[in-house]
Design a protein around this motif. Structure first.
Motif, PDB file in Angstrom:
ATOM      1  N   LYS A 126       0.816  -1.226   0.000  1.00 57.92           N
ATOM      2  CA  LYS A 126       0.000   0.000   0.000  1.00 57.92           C
ATOM      3  C   LYS A 126       0.844   1.268   0.000  1.00 57.92           C
ATOM      4  CE  LYS A 126      -1.860  -1.318   3.820  1.00 57.92           C
ATOM      5  NZ  LYS A 126      -1.204  -2.645   3.791  1.00 57.92           N
ATOM      6  N   THR A 127       1.805   1.326   0.929  1.00 54.81           N
ATOM      7  CA  THR A 127       2.595   2.547   1.062  1.00 54.81           C
ATOM      8  C   THR A 127       3.395   2.805  -0.209  1.00 54.81           C
ATOM      9  OG1 THR A 127       2.705   2.142   3.423  1.00 54.81           O
ATOM     10  CG2 THR A 127       4.288   3.725   2.516  1.00 54.81           C
ATOM     11  N   THR A 128       4.006   1.739  -0.735  1.00 59.71           N
ATOM     12  CA  THR A 128       4.752   1.857  -1.985  1.00 59.71           C
ATOM     13  C   THR A 128       3.817   2.323  -3.105  1.00 59.71           C
ATOM     14  OG1 THR A 128       6.043  -0.031  -1.214  1.00 59.71           O
ATOM     15  CG2 THR A 128       6.333   0.589  -3.503  1.00 59.71           C
TER      16      THR A 128
ATOM     17  N   ARG B 130       2.339   0.479  12.137  1.00 57.47           N
ATOM     18  CA  ARG B 130       3.601  -0.109  11.714  1.00 57.47           C
ATOM     19  C   ARG B 130       4.742   0.839  12.071  1.00 57.47           C
ATOM     20  NH1 ARG B 130       7.111  -0.221   7.303  1.00 57.47           N
ATOM     21  NH2 ARG B 130       7.420  -2.227   6.295  1.00 57.47           N
TER      22      ARG B 130
ATOM     23  N   ASP C 165       6.608  -8.302 -10.661  1.00 59.26           N
ATOM     24  CA  ASP C 165       7.957  -8.530 -11.162  1.00 59.26           C
ATOM     25  C   ASP C 165       8.545  -9.800 -10.568  1.00 59.26           C
ATOM     26  OD1 ASP C 165       7.606  -6.897  -8.843  1.00 59.26           O
ATOM     27  OD2 ASP C 165       9.772  -6.669  -8.718  1.00 59.26           O
TER      28      ASP C 165
HETATM   29  N1  LIG Z   1       9.402  -6.281  -6.019  1.00 62.36           N
HETATM   30  C1  LIG Z   1       8.407  -5.520  -5.607  1.00 62.36           C
HETATM   31  N2  LIG Z   1       8.337  -5.174  -4.323  1.00 62.36           N
HETATM   32  C2  LIG Z   1       7.316  -4.405  -3.923  1.00 62.36           C
HETATM   33  C3  LIG Z   1       6.318  -3.945  -4.826  1.00 62.36           C
HETATM   34  N3  LIG Z   1       5.444  -3.206  -4.128  1.00 62.36           N
HETATM   35  C4  LIG Z   1       5.879  -3.203  -2.838  1.00 62.36           C
HETATM   36  N4  LIG Z   1       7.013  -3.928  -2.706  1.00 62.36           N
HETATM   37  C5  LIG Z   1       7.789  -4.210  -1.498  1.00 62.36           C
HETATM   38  O1  LIG Z   1       6.972  -4.912  -0.586  1.00 62.36           O
HETATM   39  C6  LIG Z   1       7.269  -4.521   0.745  1.00 62.36           C
HETATM   40  C7  LIG Z   1       6.006  -4.050   1.436  1.00 62.36           C
HETATM   41  O2  LIG Z   1       5.550  -2.878   0.783  1.00 62.36           O
HETATM   42  P1  LIG Z   1       4.789  -1.717   1.557  1.00 62.36           P
HETATM   43  O3  LIG Z   1       4.452  -0.670   0.561  1.00 62.36           O
HETATM   44  O4  LIG Z   1       5.537  -1.303   2.772  1.00 62.36           O
HETATM   45  O5  LIG Z   1       3.489  -2.513   1.969  1.00 62.36           O
HETATM   46  P2  LIG Z   1       2.313  -2.008   2.924  1.00 62.36           P
HETATM   47  O6  LIG Z   1       1.060  -2.632   2.420  1.00 62.36           O
HETATM   48  O7  LIG Z   1       2.330  -0.541   3.056  1.00 62.36           O
HETATM   49  O8  LIG Z   1       2.736  -2.693   4.293  1.00 62.36           O
HETATM   50  P3  LIG Z   1       2.114  -2.373   5.737  1.00 62.36           P
HETATM   51  O9  LIG Z   1       2.018  -0.888   5.843  1.00 62.36           O
HETATM   52  O10 LIG Z   1       3.051  -2.966   6.713  1.00 62.36           O
HETATM   53  O11 LIG Z   1       0.786  -3.042   5.773  1.00 62.36           O
HETATM   54  C8  LIG Z   1       8.339  -3.456   0.645  1.00 62.36           C
HETATM   55  O12 LIG Z   1       9.586  -4.050   0.841  1.00 62.36           O
HETATM   56  C9  LIG Z   1       8.211  -2.959  -0.800  1.00 62.36           C
HETATM   57  O13 LIG Z   1       9.437  -2.476  -1.289  1.00 62.36           O
HETATM   58  C10 LIG Z   1       6.413  -4.356  -6.201  1.00 62.36           C
HETATM   59  O14 LIG Z   1       5.586  -4.049  -7.073  1.00 62.36           O
HETATM   60  N5  LIG Z   1       7.471  -5.139  -6.531  1.00 62.36           N
END
Ligand SMILES: Nc1nc2c(ncn2[C@@H]2O[C@H](COP(=O)(O)OP(=O)(O)OP(=O)(O)O)[C@@H](O)[C@H]2O)c(=O)[nH]1
Ligand SMILES: [Mg+2]
Length: 461
Positions: free
Chosen positions: A110-112, A137, A245
């Motif tokens: 989500k954050t990404t 988090r 990817d």
């Molecule tokens: N290879 C790859 N890694 C990704 C992609 N999107 C996210 N990530 C990785 O996945 C991990 C989790 O991504 P976040 O964006 O922190 O996920 P989140 O949903 O915000 O996580 P929480 O806030 O803990 O719930 C990170 O290490 C990112 O770099 C993608 O499209 N490809």
């Protein structure tokens, strides 16, 4: 990638139909079994698999192939259409002021995605802002701050605040100058009640125009329950599939799209801010099935041709379709290919060259080809005008001179001449098809199976 080996196995079973004008029930059974096996392996939900295979079976047996179409092409187009229908249209996303809420499981991306989407909107000329409401988090604030800085977009968060609903409210006010508000939330398990309460409250304050469910491509059969729970609590308008990817299978994400009756909005293909693409169903499935993305390829070829022409005002590709194919034409073709981007990506889009076939090539096969192209360029620089215009005038003594002049060996010079001969023969087959008609040309290549390997198999490209 998703359903990676579906393309390969499907091509195998479709290959058996070559030359047949009708399909038998047995043929269809076999093809449908391949499809079922691949989809199940890719974690697509069983009910969905049965639905899809039933409609393919029914159509393949009942519909007559349109005149002039082979049984193989007919079945392939049915499979393609049904697959496109399964993944559905891309989620509509008007380029206007709006608020988007992101929800999803922990670590789904989500954050990404919020930073990536903001980058995407900024590229479209809008002013996006990301609001980080995750107080759960550790490091969530810093992570979002850092990523939005890289995306060069506005950001709001409050590392000291405790109430996500409050942060959302304040964030919207603080970023009121922005056009597009993207609200990131804490990761949650959809089946946990208090977290569901919280996101419902955030949703109430934010009043999003769109709520997107962010799903890791690796999510399996659990996707169905998760998706329906999110759908029930906040209503899901679209899905973002991340980490495409990787080696993930992606079938679960397709199940979620079906379950929520929503559409795929974006695909995430890497960890960087730019690794995002808008979902485009026909291209996605074409590539999935290894049919090559005809539409995209055609556009890219045409653009590359235009660019090459700008560099070389006197050249008219139509001349090439009429007269002799000279070494000068070949050099322009190679430059056009350079303008198209990385060779392996281009190859991936050529029918019959995509998917499995590329995997069978050694990793450095593409580099070799690109190196070879560079050597060819150097060699051509050592040729006279007359030699470039009349390659047939090049005899043994000229080969020796050219090799010496270019610092390459005679073997490579002969390879170049051989390559030229092959390309000019392929081109002859296309001549008379009318000028500039790339689409038909591509179709011809598809029927030809694109074999031959290397540049020879790529015909005039
Ligand atoms: N290879 C790859 N890694 C990704 C992609 N999107 C996210 N990530 C990785 O996945 C991990 C989790 O991504 P976040 O964006 O922190 O996920 P989140 O949903 O915000 O996580 P929480 O806030 O803990 O719930 C990170 O290490 C990112 O770099 C993608 O499209 N490809
Ligand atoms: Mg996060």
């Amino acid at each position: 990638m998703v359903l990676d080996d579906l393309g390969t196995s499907l091509r195998d079973s479709l290959g058996k139909l070559s030359g047949q004008s009708r399909v038998t029930e047995e043929d269809v059974e076999e093809i449908v079994k391949e499809i079922q096996r691949s989809l199940l392996q890719a974690d697509v939900e069983v009910g969905l698999v049965m639905e899809l295979s039933d409609s393919i079976k029914e159509r393949a047996l009942e519909e007559d192939a349109p005149g002039g179409t082979s049984a193989r092409d007919h079945v392939l187009s049915i499979v393609y259409e049904e697959m496109v229908a399964l993944v559905g249209e891309s989620m509509e996303l008007p380029l206007e002021e709006q608020t988007i809420l992101l929800a999803g499981l922990q670590g789904s991306g989500k954050t990404t995605t919020s930073a990536k989407m903001a980058w995407w909107f900024a590229k479209k000329g809008l002013r996006p802002a990301v609001i980080q409401t995750d107080t759960f988090r550790p490091g969530a604030y810093e992570q979002a701050e850092e990523m939005t800085a890289r995306a060069e977009v506005d950001f709001y968060g409050d590392p000291d605040a405790e109430d996500p609903v409050e942060i959302a409210r304040e964030g919207l006010e603080a970023t009121s100058d922005a056009d597009v508000h993207i609200v990131d939330t804490a990761g949650r398990h959809a089946l946990e009640d208090d977290l569901i309460d919280e996101i419902e409250q955030i949703e109430g304050v934010v009043e999003p125009d769109r709520s997107l469910l962010v799903l890791d491509a690796a999510i399996g059969q659990g996707a169905k329950d998760q998706a329906s729970q999110f759908e029930e609590s906040i209503g899901i308008d679209g899905v973002v599939i991340t980490k495409l990817d990787g080696t993930a299978k992606g079938g679960g994400a397709l199940t979620a799209v079906d379950e929520t009756g929503s559409a795929i909005a974006f695909l995430g293909t890497g960890e960087e801010v730019r690794d995002i693409e808008r979902f485009e169903p026909s291209g996605f499935i074409s590539r999935l099935l290894g049919m090559g993305d005809l539409k995209q390829l055609t556009e890219r070829v045409e653009r590359a041709m235009e660019e090459t022409q700008e560099e070389d005002e006197d050249w008219d590709p139509e001349d090439m379709m009429k007269g002799e194919f000279t070494l000068k034409d070949m050099r322009r073709q190679m430059q056009a290919m350079n303008n198209m981007g990385p060779l392996d990506q281009v190859m991936d889009m050529i029918p019959g060259m995509g998917g499995g076939l590329m995997d069978e090539l050694p990793d450095d096969a593409m580099d070799v080809t690109q190196d070879r192209m560079r050597s060819f360029e150097v060699i051509m620089d050592s040729m006279t005008e007359n030699e470039l215009e009349n390659p047939r005038s090049i005899g043994a003594s000229q080969v020796e001179r050219i090799a010496r002049g270019s610092g390459k060996d005679e073997e490579t010079v002969r390879e170049l001449l051989e390559q030229h001969k092959m390309m000019s023969q392929t081109l002859k087959q296309f001549q008379g098809m009318g000028q500039g008609n790339m689409e038909r040309m591509m179709k011809k290549m598809q029927e030809g199976g694109g074999g031959g390997g290397g540049m020879g198999g790529m015909g005039p490209f």
